[in-house]
Design a protein around this motif. Structure first.
Motif, short mmCIF file in Angstrom:
data_model
loop_
_atom_site.label_atom_id
_atom_site.label_comp_id
_atom_site.label_asym_id
_atom_site.label_seq_id
_atom_site.Cartn_x
_atom_site.Cartn_y
_atom_site.Cartn_z
N LYS A 67 20.68 52.89 27.95
CA LYS A 67 22.11 53.03 28.25
C LYS A 67 22.55 54.47 28.09
O LYS A 67 23.30 55.01 28.91
CB LYS A 67 22.92 52.12 27.34
CG LYS A 67 22.81 50.65 27.70
CD LYS A 67 23.65 49.80 26.76
CE LYS A 67 23.54 48.32 27.11
NZ LYS A 67 24.34 47.48 26.19
N GLN A 68 22.10 55.13 27.04
CA GLN A 68 22.47 56.52 26.81
C GLN A 68 21.92 57.42 27.91
O GLN A 68 22.60 58.34 28.37
CB GLN A 68 21.96 56.97 25.45
CG GLN A 68 22.67 56.31 24.28
CD GLN A 68 22.09 56.74 22.95
OE1 GLN A 68 21.12 57.51 22.91
NE2 GLN A 68 22.68 56.26 21.87
N GLU A 123 16.22 46.13 21.09
CA GLU A 123 17.61 46.58 21.02
C GLU A 123 17.70 48.10 21.04
O GLU A 123 18.56 48.68 21.70
CB GLU A 123 18.26 46.03 19.76
CG GLU A 123 18.50 44.52 19.82
CD GLU A 123 19.10 44.00 18.53
OE1 GLU A 123 19.23 44.81 17.57
OE2 GLU A 123 19.43 42.80 18.46
N GLN A 124 16.79 48.78 20.32
CA GLN A 124 16.79 50.24 20.33
C GLN A 124 16.47 50.79 21.71
O GLN A 124 17.10 51.75 22.17
CB GLN A 124 15.77 50.76 19.31
CG GLN A 124 16.19 50.53 17.86
CD GLN A 124 15.14 51.03 16.89
OE1 GLN A 124 14.08 51.51 17.31
NE2 GLN A 124 15.44 50.92 15.60
N GLN A 125 15.50 50.18 22.40
CA GLN A 125 15.17 50.62 23.75
C GLN A 125 16.34 50.43 24.70
O GLN A 125 16.63 51.30 25.53
CB GLN A 125 13.96 49.84 24.26
CG GLN A 125 12.65 50.21 23.58
CD GLN A 125 11.49 49.39 24.08
OE1 GLN A 125 11.67 48.51 24.93
NE2 GLN A 125 10.30 49.65 23.54
N GLN A 126 17.03 49.33 24.58
CA GLN A 126 18.20 49.09 25.42
C GLN A 126 19.29 50.12 25.17
O GLN A 126 19.91 50.64 26.09
CB GLN A 126 18.74 47.68 25.18
CG GLN A 126 17.84 46.59 25.73
CD GLN A 126 18.36 45.20 25.40
OE1 GLN A 126 19.40 45.07 24.73
NE2 GLN A 126 17.66 44.17 25.84
N LYS A 127 19.49 50.47 23.92
CA LYS A 127 20.49 51.50 23.60
C LYS A 127 20.09 52.84 24.19
O LYS A 127 20.94 53.56 24.74
CB LYS A 127 20.63 51.61 22.08
CG LYS A 127 21.35 50.43 21.45
CD LYS A 127 21.48 50.64 19.95
CE LYS A 127 22.18 49.46 19.30
NZ LYS A 127 22.29 49.62 17.83
N GLN A 128 18.81 53.19 24.06
CA GLN A 128 18.35 54.47 24.62
C GLN A 128 18.50 54.50 26.13
O GLN A 128 18.91 55.52 26.70
CB GLN A 128 16.89 54.71 24.23
CG GLN A 128 16.68 54.97 22.75
CD GLN A 128 15.23 55.12 22.40
OE1 GLN A 128 14.35 54.99 23.26
NE2 GLN A 128 14.95 55.39 21.12
#
Length: 590
Positions: free
Chosen positions: A461-462, A454-459
């Motif tokens: 996207k950013q 989930e953290q990788q996906q957020k990064q």
């Protein structure tokens, strides 16, 4: 022996029968090894009464009127055990043909007992054993003995109340009611004789009273339905009844199928208090308990509650592991005791759906009986509290089939590690705890992996959002970016100002230079025009003296032309010659 504390009142109570229980399917050798070999709990266990258990479950339990004997019925096989409290052991046990629904002491000791059985029979037992057996027309549900008239009353699946006179040895005329069936019956315990009324409760939610001294007709009917909040699913059916038992013998308690308890004074048709058990389960037991304050003891299959009669305030609540079938508080009535001394104790026995009869002691209800007064010494030493365990056996854990698959123990089905029982298996605690630890570790790893994803996906996207923007502009949103952006803005301002100043100086120089070039060009044009005019006028060859004059004039004019214009002219001539040479070189090359 374990101690507990009531969470609401802080009252302490003790479970005397708390000990390590072992499965019956273990071999005797293993049972002895597990119990005796280095087992501190077994060495320090407390057995209040020897053999105080049944193979499957216990159903009813009562004390004799003189308080010297304790009788309990259970299954399977259907049997009754008689315990002598002074000897702390079994006096005798008797097996019967059918399940015992109710039994009553016909004397102050164990010498005369009557059993109501599930096959419509009533057995009368004497000191030596079974004495006589009789049969009632319909299936019975409850039975009581009136020692004043020496009659045995039985009610059940019918509108009639059957009477058997033990003095004459025959049936008396039955009492007829308006009810379709009757569930419970009661009179004042141990023959206090305050009023001598008989009470019966049925499925219609009404109580009917008789006075055997006056006539065979009912004297009063009390309808409890107007005082109940829950009337759904026949919740008004009466399942328990107790007349008398308080200090003046005028109290009455009744319980319903929906878990409601109503406390009455027999002189009034309105209840003193209505108490809800809030479990939606039928009330299996209720009675008064007299100390300085009059308490009500009530029980449904899940919980036993002790509360004040006048206020309804809870004193203590007990939740055993198995369902409750019956409750007995060890009390001695002064009228029927040998020494005519009444005794109220805090010793409670719970008969339920398990082999052992659980024993509890609540010091707030009274002291321990004389035959087990040493309990008070133990309770003074117990200060720590224990939580009730959900494990059926201390060394084994019952696990359902779904949980077996979840723990990854399916490959052990059929092996000695999993013992099949009902809808699941018994698993040894070390193996169970090991597999649970592995499962928890696996779940934790999966959770951490999911969080990382989930953290990788957020990064990502950013990064996608910021990649379309100018890096310089994206830096503006950070604190360091703001400082660098301001510095760059200041530097660009300084550069612009310096360029502006240099442009002003350059413009001034250009204006001066253009003015000079204009003057030079004008002078050059003026010289060329004068020269062309002189050539047109003089067509003939000049004379020598004229040539001298002309040369002197040219020299003067040449001196008047500025130096800059002459240099510019020489430069243009040299450039023209160089360009011509370059063109001729390129042509030859081609």
């Amino acid at each position: 022996m374990k101690s507990f504390v009531s969470p609401t009142t802080g009252i302490k109570y003790y479970q005397i029968s708390a000990a390590k229980s072992l499965p019956q399917w273990l071999s005797e050798k293993k049972r002895k090894e597990k119990q005796l070999k280095k087992d501190r709990e077994y060495e320090t266990r407390i057995e209040l009464l020897q053999g105080f258990n049944f193979p499957e479950a216990s159903q009813k339990i009562y004390t004799s009127p003189d308080g010297q004997f304790l009788a309990a019925s259970g299954v399977y096989k259907p049997q009754l055990k008689m315990f002598e409290v002074d000897q702390l052991s079994v006096k005798f046990e008797r097996f019967v043909d059918c399940e015992i629904l109710q039994f009553n002491f016909l004397s102050t000791d164990y010498s005369k007992i009557a059993y109501l059985q599930a096959d419509r029979t009533i057995e009368l037992h004497a000191r030596f054993g079974a004495y006589y057996k009789l049969r009632i027309p319909k299936f019975g549900r409850d039975m009581m003995y009136d020692n004043e008239s020496c009659e045995l009353y039985a009610c059940g699946a019918g509108s009639e109340i059957y009477r058997f006179n033990l003095e004459h040895g025959c049936f008396s005329t039955p009492l007829t009611t308006k009810f379709e069936s009757l569930n419970v019956c009661s009179r004042e315990s141990f023959g206090r004789g305050a009023h001598g009324l008989l009470g019966f409760g049925g499925d219609e939610g009404s109580l009917i009273f008789y006075d055997p001294r006056a006539s065979d007709k009912e004297i009063s009917i009390i309808d409890i339905k107007p005082h109940l909040n829950n009337l759904d699913n026949d919740a008004y059916q009466i399942t328990s009844l107790q007349i008398g038992g308080d200090n003046n013998g005028l109290g009455m308690i009744t319980g319903t199928l929906g878990g409601s308890i109503l406390v009455y004074d027999v002189r009034s048709s309105k209840p003193i208090i209505v108490k809800e058990h809030q479990n939606d389960l039928k009330i299996v037991y209720n009675s008064f308990h007299n100390t300085e304050t009059t308490y009500v003891v009530s029980a449904d299959p899940k919980v036993l509650k002790i509360w004040e009669r006048d206020t309804g305030k809870i004193l203590a609540s007990i939740e055993p592991k198995a369902d409750i079938n019956h409750v007995c508080i060890y009390n001695i009535d002064a009228q029927n005791s040998a020494n005519r001394i009444g005794q109220t104790s805090g010793l409670i026995f719970l008969a339920g759906e398990q082999s052992d009869i659980e024993t509890y002691y609540i010091p707030a209800l009274g002291p321990a009986p004389h035959w087990c007064s040493w309990i008070d010494n133990f309770t003074e030493e117990l200060e720590e509290t224990y939580e009730q365990s959900k494990i059926i056996y201390d060394d084994f854990k019952f696990v359902e089939e779904k949980e077996i698959e979840k723990l990854g123990l399916s490959h052990l089905v059929g092996s000695p590690y999993l013992k099949a029982y009902m809808h699941g298996y018994f698993v040894e605690m070390p193996l169970y705890s090991k597999m649970v630890a592995k499962l928890k570790k696996k779940e934790q790893e999966q959770k951490e992996l999911q969080q990382q994803q989930e953290q990788q996906q957020k990064q990502q996207k950013q990064q996608k959002q910021t990649s379309n923007l100018n890096k310089d502009q994206s830096l503006i949103f950070t604190d360091k970016g703001k400082q660098t952006h301001q510095q760059k803005q200041q530097e660009s301002k300084d550069i612009i100002q310096s360029h502006a100043q240099s442009m002003v100086v350059l413009n001034d120089d250009l204006t001066k230079l253009t003015k000079k070039t204009k003057n030079v060009i004008e002078n050059f044009e003026l010289v060329n025009t004068n020269k062309s005019k002189s050539n047109d006028q003089i067509k003939k060859e000049p004379k020598l003296y004229e040539l001298k004059e002309l040369s002197s004039e040219k020299q003067k004019r040449a001196e008047k032309v500025p130096l800059e214009l002459r240099l510019l002219k020489q430069k243009s001539n040299s450039n023209a010659t160089g360009l011509a040479k370059q063109i001729t070189f390129d042509i030859k090359k081609k």
